[in-house]
Write a protein that holds these residues in place. Structure first.
Motif, short mmCIF file in Angstrom:
data_model
loop_
_atom_site.label_atom_id
_atom_site.label_comp_id
_atom_site.label_asym_id
_atom_site.label_seq_id
_atom_site.Cartn_x
_atom_site.Cartn_y
_atom_site.Cartn_z
N GLY A 115 47.02 1.34 -4.01
CA GLY A 115 48.14 1.32 -4.92
C GLY A 115 48.87 2.65 -5.00
N LEU A 116 49.08 3.29 -3.85
CA LEU A 116 49.74 4.59 -3.78
C LEU A 116 51.21 4.45 -3.43
CD1 LEU A 116 47.02 6.49 -1.72
CD2 LEU A 116 47.22 6.35 -4.21
N VAL A 117 51.97 5.50 -3.66
CA VAL A 117 53.35 5.56 -3.20
C VAL A 117 53.34 5.74 -1.68
CG1 VAL A 117 55.52 6.87 -3.31
CG2 VAL A 117 54.11 6.57 -5.38
N PRO A 118 54.11 4.96 -0.92
CA PRO A 118 54.11 5.14 0.54
C PRO A 118 54.66 6.50 0.93
CG PRO A 118 55.89 3.67 -0.13
CD PRO A 118 55.04 3.90 -1.35
N ASP A 119 54.27 6.97 2.11
CA ASP A 119 54.72 8.28 2.59
C ASP A 119 56.22 8.33 2.83
OD1 ASP A 119 52.14 9.22 2.47
OD2 ASP A 119 51.75 8.99 4.61
N PHE A 120 56.83 7.20 3.15
CA PHE A 120 58.29 7.11 3.31
C PHE A 120 58.75 5.75 2.85
CE2 PHE A 120 56.26 7.53 7.63
CZ PHE A 120 55.98 6.19 7.81
N ASP A 121 60.03 5.64 2.55
CA ASP A 121 60.55 4.44 1.90
C ASP A 121 61.84 3.98 2.56
OD1 ASP A 121 62.47 6.27 0.90
OD2 ASP A 121 61.29 6.63 -0.89
N VAL A 122 62.54 3.05 1.92
CA VAL A 122 63.75 2.48 2.51
C VAL A 122 64.86 3.51 2.64
CG1 VAL A 122 64.77 1.70 0.31
CG2 VAL A 122 65.25 0.44 2.44
N TYR A 123 64.89 4.51 1.77
CA TYR A 123 65.91 5.55 1.86
C TYR A 123 65.71 6.41 3.10
CZ TYR A 123 65.95 3.99 -2.95
OH TYR A 123 65.97 3.20 -4.08
N ASP A 124 64.44 6.69 3.42
CA ASP A 124 64.14 7.40 4.66
C ASP A 124 64.49 6.54 5.87
OD1 ASP A 124 62.98 9.64 3.26
OD2 ASP A 124 61.26 8.36 2.88
N ALA A 125 64.15 5.25 5.81
CA ALA A 125 64.47 4.35 6.92
C ALA A 125 65.96 4.35 7.21
CB ALA A 125 63.98 2.94 6.61
N ALA A 126 66.77 4.24 6.15
CA ALA A 126 68.22 4.20 6.33
C ALA A 126 68.75 5.54 6.84
CB ALA A 126 68.89 3.82 5.01
N THR A 127 68.26 6.64 6.29
CA THR A 127 68.74 7.96 6.70
C THR A 127 68.39 8.26 8.14
OG1 THR A 127 68.55 8.77 4.43
CG2 THR A 127 68.64 10.42 6.17
N TRP A 128 67.14 8.01 8.53
CA TRP A 128 66.71 8.32 9.88
C TRP A 128 67.41 7.45 10.93
CZ3 TRP A 128 60.73 8.01 8.71
CH2 TRP A 128 60.38 9.03 7.82
N THR A 129 67.89 6.27 10.52
CA THR A 129 68.55 5.35 11.45
C THR A 129 70.06 5.51 11.46
OG1 THR A 129 66.76 3.74 11.17
CG2 THR A 129 68.79 2.91 12.09
N ALA A 130 70.63 6.11 10.41
CA ALA A 130 72.08 6.23 10.31
C ALA A 130 72.75 6.87 11.53
CB ALA A 130 72.45 7.00 9.04
N PRO A 131 72.11 7.81 12.26
CA PRO A 131 72.76 8.35 13.45
C PRO A 131 73.07 7.32 14.53
CG PRO A 131 71.05 9.86 12.73
CD PRO A 131 70.90 8.60 11.89
#
Length: 487
Positions: free
Chosen positions: A432-448
């Motif tokens: 029940g932990l916070v994931p190391d990365f989330d949807v905001y990271d997914a979108a940012t890393w893919t935006a290029p």
């Protein structure tokens, strides 16, 4: 991830899609040439609804991204933990090279049950199911009936996590289906191919309260995690610049019908001119700078070389009359992107899979007290080093992340990064932990992907990178540099 992240050619998702794949081929991860369906669409389009309808390749791909974030669809997902559970019930979509190579890693994790498999080539699904049974688990359900079977898998009531390992253009639809049916979803790189799709995934994650994660395994590299901890401890001083790349000669694999069948991946070189695969480069170095956790990427400028390498390789190595001779390659052989952050730092990204060169992800970090560069790993920090000579990075092994101290020789592909990615994901789900990365990271890393294309087509004009967090980036929070949990 969808491709090799180490110099040897590692497993890929191995699916086939033509420029317009059929609905059935949305899932296809092996043989056969596709028909009609998904397309690139509005590369630089303004954020749209969750539907994210596709349009013909090239249509409206000059439109700039929307300058302000659309209204939030729900509370932020930043810092939101998983629900604690003793067993993580997993459904896998796609059992090509990548999906089939990750299945054994899932099976090594305590508390994981593989409930369902989706793969339109039934023989592959059955072979995967046999591995699940051999590992001592009940036989998983198989979804290989028709083009919509991934939807049926997502509709099951006994899944916690859906893992997606299919062609790039299918990722958005599958992540959407998973979240709409109440499942957390982990997606291979890149998470989507269009800006409106990235916004739609952010909105869906917030509205459904389900995590949508870009499963970027390079974030779990030993060097990457060591540098991250050193940076956060202040050894590099004030951070100034980073660089990352996916420079990997894939020419032989791009023309190998048994590896990228269809061949879906090579087709993308006929559709976009920019960086097709930025995640391995962007994810780790964004972590160094706490992007989305105290800083954010605000703009990108991209340039690309002529697209000559694939055609030249084809002429020298592919028999005349091969269907690939009907293709015209437009994707730059090497792209260079400069990303500016809100704090004025600079991130350099590169992508090259079309020319001969040694493998490199660059993986560099510089600050007021020194610099690290990878491939090969070397470091220069004051006061440890002087005389303008590189130092031995091995001297800093005490800074290894707890994951690498706990798993000194992790099994699995890509030097153990695949294993640590899945181990940590399952650990967060179970505890029940916070994931190391989330949807905001997914979108940012893919935006290029769409924005580098738009910048190159506009002769290097800067493109705004949306604030997918809608202001949450200003709040410091944990990420990859998390403390070891107590189970």
């Amino acid at each position: 991830m969808n491709d090799a992240a180490t110099p040897n050619h590692g497993p890929a998702d191995g699916a086939d899609n033509d420029v317009s794949p059929s609905r059935r081929s949305v899932l296809r991860t092996t043989a056969g040439v596709a028909g009609a369906g998904l397309a690139l669409g509005a590369v630089g389009a303004a954020p749209a609804s969750a539907a994210g309808a596709a349009t013909a390749p090239g249509a409206a791909d000059h439109r700039p991204p929307q300058q302000s974030a659309p209204p939030r669809k729900g509370p932020t997902m930043a810092g939101v933990p998983f629900e604690r559970r003793s067993t993580v019930r997993v459904g896998i979509i796609g059992l090509g090279n990548r999906g089939s190579s990750m299945l054994p890693i899932f099976l090594t994790q305590p508390g994981v049950r593989i409930v369902a498999l989706c793969e339109p080539v039934r023989e592959k699904a059955e072979r995967a199911a046999a591995k699940v049974v051999a590992a001592g688990q009940p036989a998983p359900a198989i979804y290989a009936k028709d083009e919509d079977d991934y939807r049926r898998l997502c509709e099951r009531g006994d899944l916690d996590l859906v893992y997606v390992a299919t062609p790039w253009e299918t990722h958005f639809a599958m992540a959407k289906a998973a979240m709409l049916n109440g499942k957390h979803v982990g997606v291979e790189c890149p998470v989507a191919m269009r800006l409106d799709e990235l916004w739609a995934l952010v909105d869906l994650s917030e509205r459904t309260r389900r995590h949508c994660m870009q499963l970027e395994n390079c974030c779990y590299g030993r060097n990457e995690l060591r540098v991250l901890r050193m940076a956060h401890a202040g050894l590099f001083g004030e951070l100034l610049h980073t660089a990352g790349a996916y420079n990997h000669d894939l020419r032989d694999l791009l023309f190998d019908p048994d590896y990228y069948e269809g061949p879906w991946r090579r087709k993308w070189h006929t559709r976009l001119r920019g960086d097709l695969y930025p995640n391995h480069a962007f994810g780790p170095v964004a972590n160094y700078l706490d992007v989305n956790r105290g800083d954010r990427a605000v703009s990108i400028v991209s340039f690309g070389t002529p697209a000559l390498g694939l055609a030249e390789y084809r002429e020298a190595n592919v028999p005349a009359g091969d269907p690939s001779y009907k293709e015209t390659y437009t994707s730059a052989d090497r792209t260079f992107s400069m990303v500016r952050t809100a704090k004025g730092r600079v991130i350099r990204l590169e992508h090259d899979v079309s020319t001969p060169h040694p493998y490199s992800r660059i993986n560099s970090l510089g600050g007021t007290k020194g610099v690290f560069e990878d491939y090969p790993a070397r470091i220069y920090l004051e006061p440890d080093h002087s005389n303008h000579q590189w130092g031995d990075f091995g001297r800093y092994a005490d800074w290894d992340h707890w994951l690498w101290k706990e798993h000194a020789n992790p099994p699995g592909g890509h030097g153990g990064m695949d294993y640590l990615l899945i181990f940590r994901l399952i650990q967060c789900l179970r505890l029940g932990l916070v994931p190391d990365f989330d949807v905001y990271d997914a979108a940012t890393w893919t935006a290029p992907v769409p924005l580098s294309h738009a910048s190159i087509k506009a002769q290097g004009a800067p493109q705004e990178i949306p604030d997918f967090t809608r202001g949450e980036w200003r709040k410091a929070r944990s990420g990859m540099d998390s403390a070891k949990p107590v189970e």
